[in-house]
Design an enzyme around this catalytic site. Structure first.
Site, PDB file in Angstrom:
ATOM      1  N   SER A   1       0.831  -1.213   0.000  1.00 32.02           N
ATOM      2  CA  SER A   1       0.000   0.000   0.000  1.00 32.02           C
ATOM      3  C   SER A   1       0.870   1.270   0.000  1.00 32.02           C
ATOM      4  CB  SER A   1      -0.920   0.036   1.208  1.00 32.02           C
ATOM      5  OG  SER A   1      -1.626  -1.173   1.322  1.00 32.02           O
TER       6      SER A   1
HETATM    7  N1  SAH Z   1      -0.881  -5.120   3.885  1.00 28.57           N
HETATM    8  C1  SAH Z   1      -0.134  -5.417   2.672  1.00 28.57           C
HETATM    9  C2  SAH Z   1      -0.843  -4.956   1.420  1.00 28.57           C
HETATM   10  C3  SAH Z   1      -1.839  -5.933   1.051  1.00 28.57           C
HETATM   11  S1  SAH Z   1      -2.617  -5.843  -0.551  1.00 28.57           S
HETATM   12  C4  SAH Z   1       1.261  -4.850   2.715  1.00 28.57           C
HETATM   13  O1  SAH Z   1       1.595  -4.139   3.688  1.00 28.57           O
HETATM   14  O2  SAH Z   1       2.031  -5.122   1.801  1.00 28.57           O
HETATM   15  C5  SAH Z   1      -3.993  -6.903  -0.153  1.00 28.57           C
HETATM   16  C6  SAH Z   1      -3.632  -8.344   0.132  1.00 28.57           C
HETATM   17  O3  SAH Z   1      -4.800  -9.003   0.565  1.00 28.57           O
HETATM   18  C7  SAH Z   1      -3.116  -9.117  -1.073  1.00 28.57           C
HETATM   19  O4  SAH Z   1      -1.876  -9.666  -0.753  1.00 28.57           O
HETATM   20  C8  SAH Z   1      -4.162 -10.200  -1.281  1.00 28.57           C
HETATM   21  O5  SAH Z   1      -3.625 -11.410  -1.752  1.00 28.57           O
HETATM   22  C9  SAH Z   1      -4.712 -10.345   0.116  1.00 28.57           C
HETATM   23  N2  SAH Z   1      -6.066 -10.936   0.211  1.00 28.57           N
HETATM   24  C10 SAH Z   1      -7.101 -10.790  -0.634  1.00 28.57           C
HETATM   25  N3  SAH Z   1      -8.171 -11.465  -0.188  1.00 28.57           N
HETATM   26  C11 SAH Z   1      -7.794 -12.062   0.975  1.00 28.57           C
HETATM   27  C12 SAH Z   1      -8.474 -12.909   1.912  1.00 28.57           C
HETATM   28  N4  SAH Z   1      -9.744 -13.279   1.737  1.00 28.57           N
HETATM   29  N5  SAH Z   1      -7.778 -13.330   2.988  1.00 28.57           N
HETATM   30  C13 SAH Z   1      -6.483 -12.981   3.188  1.00 28.57           C
HETATM   31  N6  SAH Z   1      -5.804 -12.179   2.333  1.00 28.57           N
HETATM   32  C14 SAH Z   1      -6.453 -11.730   1.248  1.00 28.57           C
END
Ligand code: SAH
Length: 202
Positions: free
Chosen positions: A54
């Site tokens: 992010s």
């Molecule tokens: N917090 C992260 C950014 C995450 S982007 C960082 O600091 O880098 C959103 C993430 O959510 C992605 O990696 C995606 O694979 C994950 N995601 C999507 N749906 C999900 C679910 N149902 N359970 C767990 N993770 C999920």
């Protein structure tokens, strides 16, 4: 942008504790090899599998809404690169715990590897569908969702302590960042701005 420049910008709007967490965690340890030279741009960067690390200013905004204190137990949905969990690890300190859930196996592994580079020991990255929450360690002081959801999954609210805070990007195409405080008999809900996150998979 240089790291100092990003820290200066964040310093205009955010607490010393939050800026300090950004100072201590090296974002270049959480981006793809080829993006190390742009690690401190205030931008979301692709990390593969449709996910992004992010944007720093968006993370700072969510962390401020979360009102994290030392020693807290926090659940994150969407480990991605592990960067946000590393920041939260610094905010909760050695006695705090972070559980971060990731649905893509390669990303759960990526997060673990990155957290190791930072020598972070109080974050557990777990391969799990975060829309279910993670009842094993519930209830949580704080819950943060970092993938866009159409609505806040009921399970997450169930797993939040009374007076706990949940922050999530809610919406289909664009998202509002929603802050929910769970009181004894009701939920207090506030929403902020418009943002774009990668979607929560179900
Ligand atoms: N917090 C992260 C950014 C995450 S982007 C960082 O600091 O880098 C959103 C993430 O959510 C992605 O990696 C995606 O694979 C994950 N995601 C999507 N749906 C999900 C679910 N149902 N359970 C767990 N993770 C999920």
């Amino acid at each position: 942008m240089k790291k100092e420049e990003l820290l200066r910008i964040l310093g205009n709007s955010y607490s010393k504790e939050i800026v300090d967490a950004f100072k201590r965690v090296k974002r270049e340890n959480f981006v793809l090899e080829e993006d190390k030279n742009i690690a401190y741009e205030d931008e979301a960067l692709a990390i593969g599998y449709g996910a992004t690390i992010s944007q720093p200013s968006t993370i700072a905004f969510m962390l401020k809404l979360l009102e994290i204190k030392k020693g807290m137990k926090i659940l994150e949905i969407g480990a991605g690169s592990g960067y946000n969990s590393a920041l939260m690890s610094r905010l909760v300190g050695g006695k705090g715990r972070i559980y971060t859930l990731e649905i893509v196996p390669e990303l759960a592994e990526f997060a673990r590897k990155n957290l190791k580079k930072e020598r972070i020991g109080n974050v557990k990255a777990i391969l799990w569908d975060g829309s279910l929450g993670y009842s094993e360690e519930a209830p949580y002081d704080r819950i943060i969702v970092t993938a866009a959801c159409a609505f806040v999954p009921e399970k997450l609210l169930e797993q939040l302590k009374t007076n706990g805070i949940l922050v999530a990007p809610v919406g289909e195409y664009e998202q509002e960042i929603v802050k929910i405080v769970k009181r004894k008999n009701r939920l207090e809900r506030e929403s902020f701005g418009y943002f774009r996150f990668v979607p929560l998979r179900t």
